[in-house]
Design an enzyme around this catalytic site. Structure first.
Site, mmCIF file in Angstrom:
data_model
loop_
_atom_site.group_PDB
_atom_site.id
_atom_site.type_symbol
_atom_site.label_atom_id
_atom_site.label_comp_id
_atom_site.label_asym_id
_atom_site.label_seq_id
_atom_site.Cartn_x
_atom_site.Cartn_y
_atom_site.Cartn_z
ATOM 1 N N LYS A 76 -116.917 42.196 -7.765
ATOM 2 C CA LYS A 76 -115.659 42.948 -7.820
ATOM 3 C C LYS A 76 -115.497 43.690 -6.499
ATOM 4 C CE LYS A 76 -114.431 47.041 -9.235
ATOM 5 N NZ LYS A 76 -113.419 47.285 -8.182
ATOM 6 N N GLY A 123 -121.265 52.243 -3.207
ATOM 7 C CA GLY A 123 -120.137 53.139 -3.420
ATOM 8 C C GLY A 123 -120.609 54.574 -3.463
ATOM 9 N N SER A 124 -119.837 55.391 -4.122
ATOM 10 C CA SER A 124 -120.126 56.828 -4.103
ATOM 11 C C SER A 124 -121.251 57.179 -5.076
ATOM 12 C CB SER A 124 -118.863 57.597 -4.478
ATOM 13 O OG SER A 124 -118.434 57.189 -5.761
ATOM 14 N N GLY A 170 -122.106 55.887 -8.857
ATOM 15 C CA GLY A 170 -123.467 55.368 -9.040
ATOM 16 C C GLY A 170 -124.100 55.903 -10.321
ATOM 17 N N GLU A 220 -126.557 51.536 -3.542
ATOM 18 C CA GLU A 220 -126.371 51.935 -2.142
ATOM 19 C C GLU A 220 -125.270 52.976 -2.145
ATOM 20 O OE1 GLU A 220 -128.136 51.044 0.258
ATOM 21 O OE2 GLU A 220 -128.999 49.110 -0.250
ATOM 22 N N CYS A 268 -121.337 54.620 5.270
ATOM 23 C CA CYS A 268 -122.330 55.437 4.566
ATOM 24 C C CYS A 268 -123.422 55.896 5.523
ATOM 25 C CB CYS A 268 -122.924 54.619 3.435
ATOM 26 S SG CYS A 268 -123.426 52.998 3.992
ATOM 27 N N GLU A 313 -120.353 64.370 1.697
ATOM 28 C CA GLU A 313 -119.938 63.227 2.505
ATOM 29 C C GLU A 313 -118.424 63.238 2.712
ATOM 30 O OE1 GLU A 313 -120.259 59.276 0.811
ATOM 31 O OE2 GLU A 313 -121.186 58.630 2.685
HETATM 32 P P1 NAD Z 1 -116.339 54.327 -5.161
HETATM 33 O O1 NAD Z 1 -117.658 54.698 -5.715
HETATM 34 O O2 NAD Z 1 -115.158 55.077 -5.614
HETATM 35 O O3 NAD Z 1 -115.996 52.792 -5.448
HETATM 36 C C1 NAD Z 1 -116.888 51.768 -5.122
HETATM 37 C C2 NAD Z 1 -116.602 50.608 -6.029
HETATM 38 O O4 NAD Z 1 -116.889 50.995 -7.354
HETATM 39 C C3 NAD Z 1 -115.156 50.112 -6.032
HETATM 40 O O5 NAD Z 1 -115.151 48.704 -6.148
HETATM 41 C C4 NAD Z 1 -114.575 50.761 -7.281
HETATM 42 O O6 NAD Z 1 -113.514 50.032 -7.819
HETATM 43 C C5 NAD Z 1 -115.778 50.707 -8.195
HETATM 44 N N1 NAD Z 1 -115.745 51.696 -9.272
HETATM 45 C C6 NAD Z 1 -115.061 52.854 -9.328
HETATM 46 N N2 NAD Z 1 -115.255 53.450 -10.513
HETATM 47 C C7 NAD Z 1 -116.098 52.676 -11.223
HETATM 48 C C8 NAD Z 1 -116.696 52.775 -12.514
HETATM 49 N N3 NAD Z 1 -116.475 53.800 -13.328
HETATM 50 N N4 NAD Z 1 -117.521 51.782 -12.916
HETATM 51 C C9 NAD Z 1 -117.783 50.743 -12.106
HETATM 52 N N5 NAD Z 1 -117.232 50.583 -10.881
HETATM 53 C C10 NAD Z 1 -116.409 51.552 -10.439
HETATM 54 O O7 NAD Z 1 -116.543 54.396 -3.597
HETATM 55 P P2 NAD Z 1 -115.487 54.046 -2.492
HETATM 56 O O8 NAD Z 1 -114.632 55.244 -2.359
HETATM 57 O O9 NAD Z 1 -114.889 52.737 -2.722
HETATM 58 O O10 NAD Z 1 -116.444 53.874 -1.225
HETATM 59 C C11 NAD Z 1 -116.898 54.934 -0.481
HETATM 60 C C12 NAD Z 1 -118.275 55.355 -0.929
HETATM 61 O O11 NAD Z 1 -119.195 54.280 -0.838
HETATM 62 C C13 NAD Z 1 -118.828 56.425 -0.022
HETATM 63 O O12 NAD Z 1 -119.393 57.445 -0.802
HETATM 64 C C14 NAD Z 1 -119.892 55.706 0.768
HETATM 65 O O13 NAD Z 1 -120.930 56.461 1.265
HETATM 66 C C15 NAD Z 1 -120.384 54.711 -0.179
HETATM 67 N N6 NAD Z 1 -120.988 53.611 0.569
HETATM 68 C C16 NAD Z 1 -122.346 53.455 0.545
HETATM 69 C C17 NAD Z 1 -122.920 52.450 1.278
HETATM 70 C C18 NAD Z 1 -124.401 52.211 1.298
HETATM 71 O O14 NAD Z 1 -124.808 51.126 1.662
HETATM 72 N N7 NAD Z 1 -125.238 53.141 0.913
HETATM 73 C C19 NAD Z 1 -122.139 51.589 2.009
HETATM 74 C C20 NAD Z 1 -120.769 51.789 2.014
HETATM 75 C C21 NAD Z 1 -120.200 52.800 1.265
#
Ligand code: NAD
Length: 489
Positions: free
Chosen positions: A173, A226-227, A231, A248, A282, A382
């Site tokens: 996704k 993601g965030s 997570g 991650e 990130c 962040e």
């Molecule tokens: P996010 O956590 O809002 O979304 C990430 C993904 O998760 C998206 O595809 C979103 O649709 C999905 N998502 C949202 N809510 C969900 C739920 N309840 N259940 C399952 N999936 C869900 O993050 P974002 O705003 O898209 O990305 C930015 C964040 O990602 C930042 O915090 C950044 O640090 C982190 N990030 C981490 C890394 C790493 O490798 N550590 C890399 C890139 C980004």
């Protein structure tokens, strides 16, 4: 022409609800595409397709699985110009970065794991005489991959490369904000010979499609980038079938410049560390720690460099910084500057949308430098934008305390000519990755991931293959006597 439907079981299909998601260009807000929206029922169909494909795919000769990924890497290179433009329009990455970083890294990651497929092997354990104990690494089954919007193309390769090489099938996704390059990868993967059902792409919102992946009873593992907040919800949702989870998450990278550093290299490297991809990384070096003896000169040069960065239309090859990826995210970044102001921090450079009227409809923000106290919110949370906070320190101990003083632990860097200090500091930094006299290096062979609230598990390298396989130990009695625990007959 871009694909705008879901990819399930080798077919391009509409979502069951018929709903669509509009995808906008962050440069001017224009509509790029309307993509079919996947809801829970579509995720279920994708998982069924992936589960059905698993029995066959896992039995392919590893080298043949690898050949598909190698061919995919070639196709990505053949279509590099088109993919780079797609990624630029979808995310706002400057085209020159998409061309020289995202595309080569995506191709090289698929190539690395294509090559890995038949080199990743089990072992034989030297157990007691009379037994042969061998260990095979088995694929897990259906992998659910949830990807954010900041590097959609690259992260697709980071997750699919090892997952598919190891013999898993996948439901991925992408972010609802940036789905286009992942859909294109699915097309190219099919052209490369990937069988139907091995890869499925569901574009949907996190609360519906994402949450269903996290809880799905037939998904063996979720890999999530993601965030930190989401997570946590993934971990909670995974408990039903105790699926494996790989996280991650966010970061707040410390970038430490000592008094003996090569200042030109440190200024340039520190700007790349935080401003590349508008700071939406990130591993961004978003906290700059400067030794007090060089802080004045460093800041003068660094703020001058920040102010000179060419912000503009990401499709222009001269652009060094594009827009943030969405209006909502730009507002979030701006809200951090308001918080910093309220807490008494000082904006040294930037902090506004650029004055250029041609950029007025885009999600732009100037490269921004803020002097802040280490315990203030802008220095702890962040921001995920082109914003760096600056602290000064007097000695190594103080630098380490500040560097390790957040709940995150992803990437960190230091600049020094003192070899012993470089090793000492690298040892003591609480981070998954440390760069010395450099920043933000990644390579498909080098483990990538964090500690603390930055998550757990590793992408890349052999570590990634461990993440996508499970060990099975097989004991063979060659000529051992069975001890008479229950002596009968
Ligand atoms: P996010 O956590 O809002 O979304 C990430 C993904 O998760 C998206 O595809 C979103 O649709 C999905 N998502 C949202 N809510 C969900 C739920 N309840 N259940 C399952 N999936 C869900 O993050 P974002 O705003 O898209 O990305 C930015 C964040 O990602 C930042 O915090 C950044 O640090 C982190 N990030 C981490 C890394 C790493 O490798 N550590 C890399 C890139 C980004």
């Amino acid at each position: 022409m871009v694909q705008t439907r879901l990819f399930i079981g080798g077919q391009w299909v509409d979502g069951a609800s018929g709903a669509t998601i509009d995808v906008h260009d962050p440069h001017d807000g224009s509509l790029i595409a309307s993509v079919a929206e996947a809801r829970e029922v579509d995720v279920d169909r994708a998982v069924t397709a992936a589960a059905a494909a698993f029995d066959d795919w896992r039995q392919w000769r590893a080298a043949d699985r690898g050949r598909v990924l190698l061919r995919l890497a070639d196709l990505i290179e053949e279509h590099a110009a088109e993919l780079a433009l797609l990624e630029t329009r979808d995310t706002g990455h400057p085209i020159r970065d998409a061309q020289r970083l995202d595309l080569p890294r995506t191709a090289e990651t698929f190539r690395y794991f294509g090559g890995m497929a038949d080199k990743y092997q089990g072992s034989v354990v030297p157990v007691e005489r009379g037994f042969l104990d061998y260990v095979v690494r088995e694929p897990l089954g259906v992998v659910g991959a949830i990807v954010p919007w900041n590097f959609p193309l690259m992260f697709t390769s980071w997750k699919l490369g090892p997952a598919l090489a190891a013999g898993n099938t996948a439901v991925i996704k992408p972010s609802e904000l940036t789905p286009l390059s992942t859909l294109r990868i699915a097309e190219l993967a099919t052209e490369a010979g990937l069988p139907a059902g091995v890869l499925n792409v569901v574009v949907g919102y996190g609360a519906t499609a994402g949450a269903r992946i996290a809880e799905h009873p037939d998904i063996a593992k979720v890999t999530f980038t993601g965030s930190t907040a989401i997570g946590r919800t993934i971990v909670a949702a995974s408990q039903g079938n105790l699926k494996r989870v790989h996280l991650e998450l966010g970061g707040k990278g410390a970038n430490v410049v000592f008094e003996d550093a090569d200042l030109t290299a440190a200024v340039n490297g520190s700007a790349f560390a935080v401003f590349h991809n508008q700071g939406q990384a990130c591993i961004a070096g978003s906290r700059l720690l400067l030794h007090k003896d060089i802080a004045g000169e460093f800041l003068e040069r660094f703020t001058a460099l920040a102010a000179s960065i060419a912000v503009g239309d990401p499709k222009d090859p001269a652009t060094e910084m594009g827009p943030l990826t969405s209006p909502g995210h730009r507002d979030r970044v701006l809200s951090f500057l308001k918080v910093a102001d309220d807490e008494g921090d000082t904006i040294l450079s930037g902090g506004r949308a650029p004055a250029d009227p041609l950029l007025a409809d885009g999600c732009y923000l100037e490269p921004t430098v803020v002097r802040a106290a280490p315990d203030h919110r802008i220095a702890q949370e962040e921001v995920f934008g082109p914003v760096v906070v600056v602290h000064t320190f007097g000695d190594e101990d103080q630098a380490l305390r500040i560097a390790n003083g957040t709940d995150y632990g992803l990437g960190a860097g230091l600049w020094t000519r003192d070899l012993s200090r470089a090793h000492r500091f690298a040892r003591d930094l609480r981070a998954g990755m440390v760069w010395v006299n450099s920043y933000k290096r990644v390579n498909p062979g080098s483990p990538f991931g964090g500690v603390g609230l930055s998550g757990y598990g590793r992408e890349m390298g052999f570590e990634a293959m461990h993440e996508y396989t499970e060990a099975k130990a097989v004991w063979i009695n060659i000529d051992a006597d069975i001890p008479p625990f229950y002596p009968r007959g």
